[in-house]
Design a protein around this motif. Sequence first.
Motif, PDB file in Angstrom:
ATOM      1  N   HIS A 169     -22.599  12.498   3.617  1.00 56.06           N
ATOM      2  CA  HIS A 169     -23.526  11.717   4.140  1.00 56.06           C
ATOM      3  C   HIS A 169     -24.106  10.797   4.421  1.00 56.06           C
ATOM      4  O   HIS A 169     -24.669  10.470   5.266  1.00 56.06           O
ATOM      5  CB  HIS A 169     -24.926  13.175   3.896  1.00 56.06           C
ATOM      6  N   THR A 219     -28.493  17.665   9.482  1.00 61.53           N
ATOM      7  CA  THR A 219     -27.793  17.932   8.806  1.00 61.53           C
ATOM      8  C   THR A 219     -27.537  19.687   8.416  1.00 61.53           C
ATOM      9  O   THR A 219     -28.304  20.136   7.963  1.00 61.53           O
ATOM     10  CB  THR A 219     -28.089  17.867   7.037  1.00 61.53           C
ATOM     11  N   LEU A 221     -23.488  17.549  10.693  1.00 61.52           N
ATOM     12  CA  LEU A 221     -22.717  17.518   9.407  1.00 61.52           C
ATOM     13  C   LEU A 221     -23.108  18.802   8.775  1.00 61.52           C
ATOM     14  O   LEU A 221     -24.152  19.612   9.106  1.00 61.52           O
ATOM     15  CB  LEU A 221     -23.345  16.844   8.186  1.00 61.52           C
TER      16      LEU A 221
END
Length: 309
Positions: free
Chosen positions: A222, A230, A108
């Motif tokens: 998330h 991330t 992400l």
Amino acid sequence: MLENLTQRMSRVVKTIRGEARLTEANTQEMLREVRMALLEADVALPVVRDFIARVKEKALGQDVVGSLNPGQALVGVVHKELTALMGGDLGAEAGELSLATQPPAVILMAGLQGAGKTTTTGKLAKWLVEGGHVQQGRKSGKKKVLVVSADVYRPAAIEQLKTVAAQAHVDFLPSDPSQKPEAIATAALDHAKRHHYEVLIVDTAGRLGIDEAMMREIRALHDLLRPIETLFVVDAMQGQDAVNTAKAFADALPLTGVVLTKLDGDARGGAALSVRHVTGKPLKFVGMSEKLDGLEPFHPERMAQRVLG
Ligand code: GDP
């Protein structure tokens, strides 16, 4: 031209000779120079304060060995501490991407608008597709990678990722501004699973500043995607402001690492120290050009050298 730390210190070094130990008295003036040099390198003030305190703690009482004078000995301490704080203390694997999970391994991308998220998504995808990445000390082979954009606010964002993906020869899943970001994420996960992608990189919307709605949205993404990485993407040219941005993202999301972009500009790299300090997360990559091959693994030692000048 900024006067760099090495120059600054050598000026002071000349005034102190023949002392065998680093003391409050013989380090005071030099620490002032270190402080100025770090501020000029765009390290944020609270980070500079902490850093100086750390260096002082390590330095005071240390013997000056061999032919060094106290100034040179202090330069050594500064360099060592900088490298450690940049992530040198995390060990050799700090800069690695973690992909060891049930596929697809989701990455992400988070950060402000203009930080370089879309470009970095393309760079990372290319890096993974070509098998340039390292895992647990060795190259782990070419990956099957899918990229998707969950940026439904900037009409050009999805098109931009499409272009970048084509340049990187990476599969791109089309999305549409009329969709909700969560719906895009769900569809992308589903598509990646059905088509046996090993990695799914999700580019997200950035705003010009930090706002609560944006943070809520990326948190929701998330929760849904459960990414193994991330990554917080931050522009090195942001300098001192990088601290506030990094703090906001680190508070909102369990970041796993940082990508510092635009290091090919004239930034001295102080943002690296600030962001590392504030997030406590390793810097994993640096962006060295606009081009898709302009991504490099982060080297704490090199960055320390850059900040020192
Ligand atoms: P996003 O809004 O976070 O997705 O940012 P973009 O990926 O669109 O990047 C914003 C601008 O920064 C674009 O013009 C990119 O070409 C440029 N850019 C991104 N990374 C780098 C880098 O490492 N070096 C340089 N020089 N430019 C970069």
